[in-house]
Design an enzyme around this catalytic site. Structure first.
Site, short mmCIF file in Angstrom:
data_model
loop_
_atom_site.label_atom_id
_atom_site.label_comp_id
_atom_site.label_asym_id
_atom_site.label_seq_id
_atom_site.Cartn_x
_atom_site.Cartn_y
_atom_site.Cartn_z
N HIS A 189 0.85 -1.21 0.00
CA HIS A 189 0.00 0.00 0.00
C HIS A 189 0.89 1.26 0.00
O HIS A 189 0.89 2.03 0.96
CB HIS A 189 -0.85 -0.06 1.27
N GLU A 219 -0.85 1.10 -5.47
CA GLU A 219 -0.59 -0.11 -4.69
C GLU A 219 -0.51 -1.34 -5.60
O GLU A 219 -1.49 -1.71 -6.23
CB GLU A 219 -1.72 -0.30 -3.67
C1 BG6 Z 1 -7.03 1.87 0.04
C2 BG6 Z 1 -8.46 1.46 -0.16
O1 BG6 Z 1 -6.20 0.84 -0.39
O2 BG6 Z 1 -6.79 2.11 1.42
C3 BG6 Z 1 -9.38 2.54 0.41
O3 BG6 Z 1 -8.71 1.25 -1.53
C4 BG6 Z 1 -9.04 2.81 1.86
O4 BG6 Z 1 -10.72 2.13 0.27
C5 BG6 Z 1 -7.57 3.14 1.98
O5 BG6 Z 1 -9.83 3.88 2.34
C6 BG6 Z 1 -7.09 3.40 3.41
O6 BG6 Z 1 -7.43 2.33 4.23
P1 BG6 Z 1 -7.11 2.36 5.77
O7 BG6 Z 1 -7.71 1.11 6.34
O8 BG6 Z 1 -5.61 2.41 5.91
O9 BG6 Z 1 -7.75 3.63 6.31
#
Ligand code: BG6
Length: 317
Positions: free
Chosen positions: A170, A274
């Site tokens: 991510h 990502e």
């Molecule tokens: C992204 C998702 O990968 O991560 C989003 O596609 C999400 O939908 C974002 O809001 C952040 O996620 P988190 O759980 O770290 O707040």
């Protein structure tokens, strides 16, 4: 011995924010990367001029069990809310260990700045995800400043059962101004729109640009994607292997305000692209191993844009 002659410490084990264990990787030209054992999480990647290339929120929590906002969280064994587990699975908020004896794999022997981490099932996790696994993560800073992450995940079940998982690196890229950024390599591809109940659409036009919230899973993507930061005249090149999908996410102003660990205006200075495997989950039988790799580099814009599309490089000077 003078400072200049002092030998470079390629891998340094130290303490980071809130006394959490951290590993700093350094290379000869001055580039560096920082990795927290909490989450197996890369929180910093700097070029030889000391410029930060990853976004880390000024409000990021370094307070387990919360995940760190920014850098490169590992999403495993579940991407987002696509399953019964917590969002993005549990790997990003577990304490990983140093893997002192990783099984060998073909790797460039000129790399000296690397660290091997390992995460295994705990009795606690088995209650929510009833599987035994070994997840080995090698993080390498190449001599030229490239950052490589290789994941090897093995099914260690003794009950003969396979398991399936979804996965993402991510990565939060630091950008100067999101409205001056474009992503190349995802043109004409199909994507699932997370903002529209994951309905399937086809990308139009040439490059992706940003003027509002975006949250998409691009499918069957090429092995190379470029993120062009026009203002900084810098291009990030993401190369990947074993990871067919690519998520593009920016929360924009409203969602930014709703996130407690994210500054109201910080959406202007980040973009998540990502490398992922989501649409078709990976299934491993006992004893089987999956490998997924991402390699990041940051280069001057004209050079890289030219690699992807020479005509466009000429147009943009
Ligand atoms: C992204 C998702 O990968 O991560 C989003 O596609 C999400 O939908 C974002 O809001 C952040 O996620 P988190 O759980 O770290 O707040």
């Amino acid at each position: 011995m003078s400072t200049a002659q002092k030998e470079l410490v390629y891998v340094e084990h130290c303490k980071g924010v809130n006394g959490l264990d951290k590993v700093v990787l350094r290379e000869v030209r001055g580039c560096s990367a920082e990795v927290y054992l909490y989450g197996g999480h890369v929180t910093s990647w700097k070029n030889e001029h000391g410029e930060e290339l990853l976004f880390l929120s000024s409000k990021a929590n370094f307070n387990p069990p919360k995940a760190i906002r920014g850098g490169i969280p590992i999403c495993f064994p579940q991407f987002s809310n696509l399953g019964p587990l917590e969002s993005h699975g549990f790997a990003r908020n577990r304490f990983w260990s140093i893997d002192n004896d990783p099984p060998p794999f073909p790797i460039n022997s000129s790399n000296k700045a690397f660290i091997d981490l390992i995460l295994k099932h705990s009795e606690e996790d088995v209650k929510v995800w009833p599987h035994r696994y070994e997840y080995r993560l090698r993080i390498t800073l190449g001599p030229g400043g490239d950052l490589m992450l290789t994941s090897r995940i093995r099914n260690m079940n003794t009950d003969g059962k396979p398991f399936s998982f979804t996965f993402a690196y991510h990565t939060y890229f630091a950008v100067t101004d999101i409205s001056e950024v474009r992503v190349e390599g995802l043109e004409t591809l199909d994507y699932l729109d997370n903002l529209k109940n994951r309905e399937r659409f086809t990308e139009q036009g040439d490059a992706i640009t940003f003027e509002s919230e975006i949250d998409r899973i691009y499918l069957s993507t090429p092995t190379k994607i470029a993120i062009l930061d026009h203002e900084r005249k810098r291009t990030f090149v993401l190369r990947k292997d074993g990871l067919p999908d690519a998520v593009v996410w920016n929360p924009w102003d409203k969602k930014a305000k709703a996130m407690p660990d994210f500054g109201d205006d910080e959406y202007k200075h980040m973009l998540c692209v990502e490398a992922a495997c989501i649409e078709k989950p990976i299934t491993l039988k006992p004893g089987e191993e999956w490998k997924g790799r991402q390699e990041l580099s940051a280069v001057p814009s004209s050079y890289c844009s030219g690699q992807l599309d020479p005509k466009r490089a000429l147009q943009s000077g």
